[in-house]
Design an enzyme around this catalytic site. Structure first.
Site, PDB file in Angstrom:
ATOM      1  N   LEU A   1       0.850  -1.277  -0.143  1.00 48.11           N
ATOM      2  CA  LEU A   1      -0.263  -0.045  -0.094  1.00 48.11           C
ATOM      3  C   LEU A   1       0.902   1.166  -0.118  1.00 48.11           C
ATOM      4  CD1 LEU A   1      -2.610  -1.023   2.569  1.00 48.11           C
ATOM      5  CD2 LEU A   1      -2.938  -1.107   0.070  1.00 48.11           C
ATOM      6  N   ASP A   2       0.408   2.247  -0.609  1.00 47.43           N
ATOM      7  CA  ASP A   2       1.077   3.628  -0.498  1.00 47.43           C
ATOM      8  C   ASP A   2       1.168   3.970   1.029  1.00 47.43           C
ATOM      9  OD1 ASP A   2       1.417   3.453  -3.342  1.00 47.43           O
ATOM     10  OD2 ASP A   2      -0.684   4.707  -3.744  1.00 47.43           O
ATOM     11  N   ALA A   3       2.153   5.132   0.960  1.00 43.11           N
ATOM     12  CA  ALA A   3       2.364   5.693   2.418  1.00 43.11           C
ATOM     13  C   ALA A   3       1.123   6.174   2.909  1.00 43.11           C
ATOM     14  CB  ALA A   3       3.542   6.503   2.460  1.00 43.11           C
TER      15      ALA A   3
END
Length: 243
Positions: A100-102
């Site tokens: 997942l993205d930050a």
């Protein structure tokens, strides 16, 4: 798995130490000296160090409720790795099955079983991942019906040669809304692949923008009562889904 990883799972050696042992010629696979750390080995191989047969420890499987401003990486960068939240020995020998993205929160699966994680992330396995999406622009019922059809048939993303695989888009039920004011801008999207920034790019392709993103489910695994930042070991039933 890689030979150096197998050695780490069978001993207390670090990856660096395992590579030194390999270079020394002390490791044999089925009786033959093996020095290639990347060599792929299997359960039916006999692997020894100085004649001592190695037996790998069982694989580990965890679920984490990822918080914002953490990264799905094995090293800390601008933000800390999610592996900092997993309080187990050699946590950084694990890897994330589906990143997942930050700025994205929610369900993350973590393991040291490469074949298992491949079954989670490979589009060929058709594993469904469901995201709760908050959008900049509201979607009325007529527009939603149009988008449902487009997402089902596949979208052309910039820089991609093929359409996205069929995806399921639906409105969040009112009783499940995080904020009732976001009824027309809060949707659920289920996909079976994981292209770079895919969810954000899909909505950009139809003229909208994702302002917040949260993964709720992978296969039949959900976060349940896990609070942000909490983790637990997966159950045998949950693990079996992807064996």
């Amino acid at each position: 798995m890689r030979l150096d990883k197998f050695i780490c799972k069978s001993t207390e050696l670090t990856r660096t130490e395992a590579k030194k042992v390999l270079k020394s010629g002390e490791v044999r696979v089925n009786g033959e000296v093996a020095k290639n750390a990347a060599m792929q080995v299997h359960e039916n191989n006999t692997i020894t160090i100085d004649g001592q047969v190695l037996i790998a420890r069982g694989s580990r499987y965890y679920i984490l409720h990822k918080v914002v401003d953490s990264i799905c990486s094995n090293i800390d960068e601008v933000y800390p790795s999610v592996l900092n939240f997993i309080e187990v020995d050699k946590a950084f020998d694990l890897h994330i099955a589906g990143r997942l993205d930050a700025d994205t929160t929610g369900l993350v699966l973590i393991t040291d079983d490469g074949r298992w994680s491949h079954n989670v992330i490979s589009p060929k396995k058709q594993c469904q991942k469901t995201y709760r999406v908050w959008l900049r622009n509201e979607i009325n019922d007529e527009k939603l019906a149009d988008l449902v059809t487009k997402f089902e048939h596949g979208l052309q993303l910039q820089g991609e040669d093929s359409l996205t695989r069929p995806a399921i888009l639906m409105r969040v039920e009112k009783e499940d809304l995080v904020d009732e004011m976001s009824y027309r801008s809060e949707v659920l999207l289920t996909i079976t692949e994981g292209k770079y920034h895919q969810v954000k790019r899909m909505f950009a392709a139809v003229g909208n923008r994702v302002v917040a993103l949260h993964r709720e489910q992978i296969g039949r695994i959900t976060l349940g009562d896990l609070a942000p930042g909490e983790w637990r070991a997966l159950t045998a039933v949950e693990i079996a889904q992807f064996l």
